[in-house]
Scaffold this motif. Structure first.
Motif, short mmCIF file in Angstrom:
data_model
loop_
_atom_site.label_atom_id
_atom_site.label_comp_id
_atom_site.label_asym_id
_atom_site.label_seq_id
_atom_site.Cartn_x
_atom_site.Cartn_y
_atom_site.Cartn_z
N PHE C 70 0.32 -1.79 -7.78
CA PHE C 70 1.35 -0.86 -7.27
C PHE C 70 2.67 -1.08 -8.00
O PHE C 70 3.35 -0.13 -8.38
N ILE C 125 -2.93 5.81 -8.57
CA ILE C 125 -3.21 4.95 -7.41
C ILE C 125 -4.70 5.01 -7.06
O ILE C 125 -5.35 3.99 -6.85
N VAL C 129 -6.02 1.19 -8.05
CA VAL C 129 -5.67 0.18 -7.05
C VAL C 129 -6.91 -0.20 -6.23
O VAL C 129 -7.59 0.67 -5.69
#
Lengths: 77, 148, 148, 77
Positions: C70, C125, C129
């Motif tokens: 992040f 993302i 992630v």
């Protein structure tokens, strides 16, 4: 015919007029503009579009509606 | 989606509050086919122009045409993208610097549709809807805003 | 913008509330160089899968790596686009259908940057992630979600 | 050396293990996988990536860190 002319935004400011009526013999938007420029010379320097029935018209469109609206550049959002 | 929707009110007097936006988000939590929301907010900037600072924008509109444009844009956007729902709000009157004047909210099962729809909607609104903005400076002078 | 920002907490236990989002919007009204915000919200869908309905997703993450990803994604996005600010929140634990699990918020003087940044951020993302989602059905059985 | 192996998501479920230690003579990720597949045959059917120092490694990377993490496909957002 008798036309109602509406001005918005900066056009209302510079003409000091939001709405006016004038008599107009049949003709095109270009013909109408001649009348308006004579009445409000400052209009000639400004950028705007003409709407009839909420639709933009070009210089050679025939004026057929009693309400004509002059709109300066948009600034929404 | 081809069904006709009835016109929804778009114009709000004054700024659009963060609370109004939060409430609008909350109302979508019963719609469990939605997977993605995208929200665009237009905020009034305190621009510096020739040494003067914008403190507010006063919005006016050719409301009849604006409402019918908003309706056409809604319908076109529902046809172009797979959306579950769509909300558009725009301020009229005075909106101070830092306050929100445009709130566009789209929802869909999938994210690709909301990304494409939000950009299309915001650009089309700015281009096609007859809304006018008078930028008021701190000294009470003003200039007319033009979308770039 | 090349200055390093310190890592900001991203993970929130449980769903992200509409009120939290509204408060976050309100906090930006003192930032008067901002002209455009874009907010993406991911919401849990009550998908029908082989006759069963998803009632919630239980999120877990490899938190150390997720937090550093992040952070990297934040820095890369600030370098790529002209943004005034950026906020990312993701749920851990149980999020029911209709509730919000991802909240991404970008702000800029101009709209083109927020449109490009939000899409880049959300896609990156989802792709990079290490977050895992267990879709819980109404009969308590489950399956593991995979991003498409 | 002694390795700590961590499993996430569906991998933790199918191996019934979130974390385990095992001794491993030096080698590549492919060598380590042989050991893990022997211990948890079900792993062989699953899609996953291997991370070392929070970075994905390929089959021919040398195992140099004491903590190795197995990650199934991501599902954030």
């Amino acid at each position: 015919m008798t036309l109602k002319i509406k001005y918005f935004g900066m056009l209302a400011e510079i003409t000091q007029c939001e709405e006016e009526t004038l008599s107009f013999s049949k003709g095109t938007a270009a013909d109408l503009l001649k009348v308006l420029f004579e009445k409000h010379p400052i209009l000639e320097e400004k950028e705007f579009q003409i709407a009839q029935n909420q639709t933009f018209i070009s210089n050679d469109s025939i004026i057929s509606n009693a309400e004509i609206v002059l709109l300066p550049p948009f600034a929404g959002g | 989606m081809t069904k006709e929707r009835k016109p929804k009110p778009v114009f709000i007097e004054g700024a659009i509050s963060a609370e109004f936006i939060g409430n609008s988000i909350a109302k979508h939590q019963s719609k469990t086919t939605i997977g993605a929301h995208d929200i665009f907010l237009g905020q009034v900037r305190a621009d510096q122009i020739e040494g003067k600072t914008v403190k507010a924008i006063e919005y006016t509109a050719y409301e009849d045409m604006a409402n019918s444009k908003f309706h056409d844009i809604r319908e076109a956007t529902f046809k172009k993208f797979n959306l579950t729902c769509m909300h558009i709000y725009h301020s009229l009157g005075t909106v101070k610097a830092g306050e929100i004047c445009l709130f566009v909210f789209v929802s869909s099962p999938r994210r690709v549709d909301v990304f494409n729809a939000i950009e299309y909607l915001v650009n089309t609104i700015k281009e096609q809807v007859p809304i006018f903005g008078k930028e008021i400076f701190e000294d009470q002078s003003h200039q007319w805003k033009v979308n770039s």
